[in-house]
Design a protein around this motif. Structure first.
Motif, PDB file in Angstrom:
ATOM      1  N   ALA A 197      81.366 -37.258  64.789  1.00  0.00           N
ATOM      2  CA  ALA A 197      82.554 -37.973  65.258  1.00  0.00           C
ATOM      3  C   ALA A 197      82.640 -39.356  64.627  1.00  0.00           C
ATOM      4  CB  ALA A 197      82.527 -38.077  66.781  1.00  0.00           C
ATOM      5  N   GLU A 198      81.453 -39.997  64.425  1.00  0.00           N
ATOM      6  CA  GLU A 198      81.445 -41.329  63.838  1.00  0.00           C
ATOM      7  C   GLU A 198      81.935 -41.290  62.383  1.00  0.00           C
ATOM      8  OE1 GLU A 198      79.052 -40.006  65.562  1.00  0.00           O
ATOM      9  OE2 GLU A 198      78.946 -41.270  67.339  1.00  0.00           O
ATOM     10  N   GLU A 199      81.497 -40.237  61.644  1.00  0.00           N
ATOM     11  CA  GLU A 199      81.937 -40.100  60.259  1.00  0.00           C
ATOM     12  C   GLU A 199      83.436 -39.840  60.185  1.00  0.00           C
ATOM     13  OE1 GLU A 199      78.136 -38.335  57.828  1.00  0.00           O
ATOM     14  OE2 GLU A 199      79.203 -36.995  59.193  1.00  0.00           O
ATOM     15  N   THR A 200      83.943 -39.016  61.134  1.00  0.00           N
ATOM     16  CA  THR A 200      85.365 -38.733  61.152  1.00  0.00           C
ATOM     17  C   THR A 200      86.171 -40.003  61.376  1.00  0.00           C
ATOM     18  OG1 THR A 200      84.913 -36.531  62.038  1.00  0.00           O
ATOM     19  CG2 THR A 200      87.162 -37.357  62.263  1.00  0.00           C
ATOM     20  N   LYS A 201      85.712 -40.836  62.307  1.00  0.00           N
ATOM     21  CA  LYS A 201      86.424 -42.074  62.596  1.00  0.00           C
ATOM     22  C   LYS A 201      86.400 -43.009  61.383  1.00  0.00           C
ATOM     23  CE  LYS A 201      85.525 -41.956  67.589  1.00  0.00           C
ATOM     24  NZ  LYS A 201      84.827 -42.606  68.714  1.00  0.00           N
ATOM     25  N   PHE A 202      85.258 -43.078  60.688  1.00  0.00           N
ATOM     26  CA  PHE A 202      85.173 -43.949  59.523  1.00  0.00           C
ATOM     27  C   PHE A 202      86.101 -43.467  58.411  1.00  0.00           C
ATOM     28  CE2 PHE A 202      83.402 -46.117  55.889  1.00  0.00           C
ATOM     29  CZ  PHE A 202      82.983 -47.326  56.424  1.00  0.00           C
ATOM     30  N   GLU A 203      86.203 -42.144  58.252  1.00  0.00           N
ATOM     31  CA  GLU A 203      87.085 -41.580  57.230  1.00  0.00           C
ATOM     32  C   GLU A 203      88.548 -41.899  57.518  1.00  0.00           C
ATOM     33  OE1 GLU A 203      86.922 -39.898  54.459  1.00  0.00           O
ATOM     34  OE2 GLU A 203      84.754 -39.836  54.264  1.00  0.00           O
ATOM     35  N   GLN A 204      88.863 -42.111  58.782  1.00  0.00           N
ATOM     36  CA  GLN A 204      90.248 -42.365  59.160  1.00  0.00           C
ATOM     37  C   GLN A 204      90.646 -43.833  58.989  1.00  0.00           C
ATOM     38  OE1 GLN A 204      90.272 -40.866  63.178  1.00  0.00           O
ATOM     39  NE2 GLN A 204      90.505 -38.724  62.533  1.00  0.00           N
ATOM     40  N   LEU A 205      89.690 -44.694  58.703  1.00  0.00           N
ATOM     41  CA  LEU A 205      90.014 -46.106  58.507  1.00  0.00           C
ATOM     42  C   LEU A 205      90.843 -46.292  57.239  1.00  0.00           C
ATOM     43  CD1 LEU A 205      86.583 -47.820  59.335  1.00  0.00           C
ATOM     44  CD2 LEU A 205      88.641 -47.826  60.743  1.00  0.00           C
ATOM     45  N   PRO A 206      91.782 -47.231  57.240  1.00  0.00           N
ATOM     46  CA  PRO A 206      92.551 -47.529  56.029  1.00  0.00           C
ATOM     47  C   PRO A 206      91.623 -47.983  54.899  1.00  0.00           C
ATOM     48  CG  PRO A 206      93.556 -48.557  57.953  1.00  0.00           C
ATOM     49  CD  PRO A 206      92.222 -48.040  58.392  1.00  0.00           C
ATOM     50  N   GLU A 207      92.040 -47.716  53.661  1.00  0.00           N
ATOM     51  CA  GLU A 207      91.172 -48.041  52.521  1.00  0.00           C
ATOM     52  C   GLU A 207      90.874 -49.525  52.423  1.00  0.00           C
ATOM     53  OE1 GLU A 207      91.885 -47.988  47.845  1.00  0.00           O
ATOM     54  OE2 GLU A 207      91.609 -45.951  48.635  1.00  0.00           O
ATOM     55  N   ASP A 208      91.850 -50.380  52.774  1.00  0.00           N
ATOM     56  CA  ASP A 208      91.594 -51.809  52.683  1.00  0.00           C
ATOM     57  C   ASP A 208      90.549 -52.272  53.687  1.00  0.00           C
ATOM     58  OD1 ASP A 208      93.339 -51.287  54.779  1.00  0.00           O
ATOM     59  OD2 ASP A 208      94.347 -53.224  54.622  1.00  0.00           O
ATOM     60  N   VAL A 209      90.486 -51.595  54.848  1.00  0.00           N
ATOM     61  CA  VAL A 209      89.467 -51.920  55.841  1.00  0.00           C
ATOM     62  C   VAL A 209      88.096 -51.473  55.348  1.00  0.00           C
ATOM     63  CG1 VAL A 209      88.671 -51.520  58.206  1.00  0.00           C
ATOM     64  CG2 VAL A 209      91.124 -51.777  57.735  1.00  0.00           C
ATOM     65  N   VAL A 210      88.028 -50.265  54.778  1.00  0.00           N
ATOM     66  CA  VAL A 210      86.777 -49.773  54.206  1.00  0.00           C
ATOM     67  C   VAL A 210      86.300 -50.711  53.093  1.00  0.00           C
ATOM     68  CG1 VAL A 210      85.683 -47.875  52.945  1.00  0.00           C
ATOM     69  CG2 VAL A 210      87.309 -47.382  54.774  1.00  0.00           C
TER      70      VAL A 210
END
Length: 362
Positions: A3-16
């Motif tokens: 679930a943590e990986e899924t949430k990180f993947e959903q972050l906008p690219e600029d946030v990543v």
């Protein structure tokens, strides 16, 4: 996928990008192998620049310590605030057995090294990437002998091309005189090639030792030995120019360095074991202004340059590195101390610039 990986993947690219840009270079190199999209992001020029200039990327003092007599050299990285000091050999970072005689940089985290085999290497300490430049000699008489050299490392700001300029002095034993005009060699990283030409108007033999140089905004600068002038090289147009200096430059020892993002001359005079330092700064109109008078200090060999927070780095007569804070008037030892060695010092920030990728663009 958790679930943590899924949430990180959903972050906008600029946030990543913002999160990743806060990591040190070593961690980011590991991240490149974890996700394909991370690898793509981390290699983009915008991310490389963002990481290099990010406030969390600390400015460190890079100290090159070398002895031509002992044919040995190495470097140290340390934080002026935390005093964390780590010494390394170039062999550990560049996988070579040569001794580095001269180092130029950093420029966006890259250095140019010149070794005892008369070879130039471009080097990124953060990624441990090193590239030896192809060997290419100018066409001169076989009887000529190279008696001295001067190197510069910079970039053409119009296109981002990194360049090395190599000025060589040749002695003609048949004529029993210096060969003139000067022989200039310019290497361009994106084409991985040298070109050679002669320069009629600049006498290369007057240019100073390696500590008497600096790069800023597309121009490389050397101090002249005999007449106190400054010689500049335009990395874009590849032309030289002489810059006039105040009369006091002719009769005083001094080294070029950067001071508050300006080209500066650190002039110094010693008397009765005490050394006084004047800091002169050149503006964009190539006019010089004396910005500070420091000292006198005891047992100072010479100033090395300007630290990240306004400090002045000093080499002591026993080859130890000291730092003087003009605000508190305090001077303290930083290291390293190696008997018989000389020092070069500069401010360094980690960079993800890939030398290999820049060459691949040709």
């Amino acid at each position: 996928m958790t679930a943590e990986e899924t949430k990180f993947e959903q972050l906008p690219e600029d946030v990543v990008a913002e999160i990743l840009s806060r990591l040190p270079a070593k961690s980011l190199l590991q991240c490149k192998s974890l996700r394909k999209n991370w690898r793509t992001l981390i290699q983009t020029p915008n991310f490389v620049a963002k990481h290099h200039h990010h406030p969390t990327n600390p400015a460190l003092s890079f100290v090159h310590h070398y002895s031509l007599d002992a044919m040995e050299s190495g470097f140290s990285l340390f934080d002026e605030e935390t005093q964390v000091l780590a010494s390394h050999s170039y062999q550990d970072y560049t996988n070579t057995s040569v001794s580095v005689w001269e180092i130029n940089g950093p420029l966006n985290g890259l250095f140019s090294l010149y070794n005892d085999q008369e070879q130039v290497t471009l080097w990124n300490p953060a990624t441990r990437e090193a590239k030896s430049l192809p060997v290419s000699y100018p066409e001169v008489s076989a009887s000529f002998r190279m008696n001295s050299y001067k190197l510069g490392f910079g970039m053409d700001p119009s296109n981002g091309n990194y360049k090395v300029v190599w000025i060589r002095d040749y002695w003609d034993p048949i004529a029993d005189a210096w060969h003139s005009p000067a022989i200039i060699s310019v290497y361009t990283l994106t084409t991985d090639s040298w070109k050679h030409f002669e320069e009629l108007h600049i006498c290369s033999r007057i240019l100073g030792k390696s500590c008497c140089n600096a790069y800023l905004d597309g121009f490389y600068y050397w101090r002249a030995n005999n007449n106190g002038k400054i010689v500049s090289f335009d990395m874009g147009n590849e032309v030289f120019r002489e810059i006039q200096t105040p009369e006091t430059f002719k009769s005083t020892q001094g080294d070029l360095a950067l001071y508050n993002d300006s080209v500066a001359m650190f002039l110094y005079e010693s008397m009765n074991m005490q050394t006084s330092i004047d800091v002169w700064v050149m503006d964009r109109a190539m006019c010089w202004t004396k910005m500070a008078s420091l000292g006198p200090f005891l047992n100072i060999k010479r100033p090395l340059g300007y630290g990240k927070n306004g400090e002045v780095l000093l080499e002591i007569v026993n080859s130890e590195l000291h730092m003087y804070d003009p605000r508190s008037k305090e001077i303290r030892a930083l290291g390293p101390r190696r008997k018989g060695y000389s020092l070069q010092a500069s401010v360094f920030k980690e960079s993800l610039v890939s030398i290999k990728n820049l060459v691949a663009q040709k």
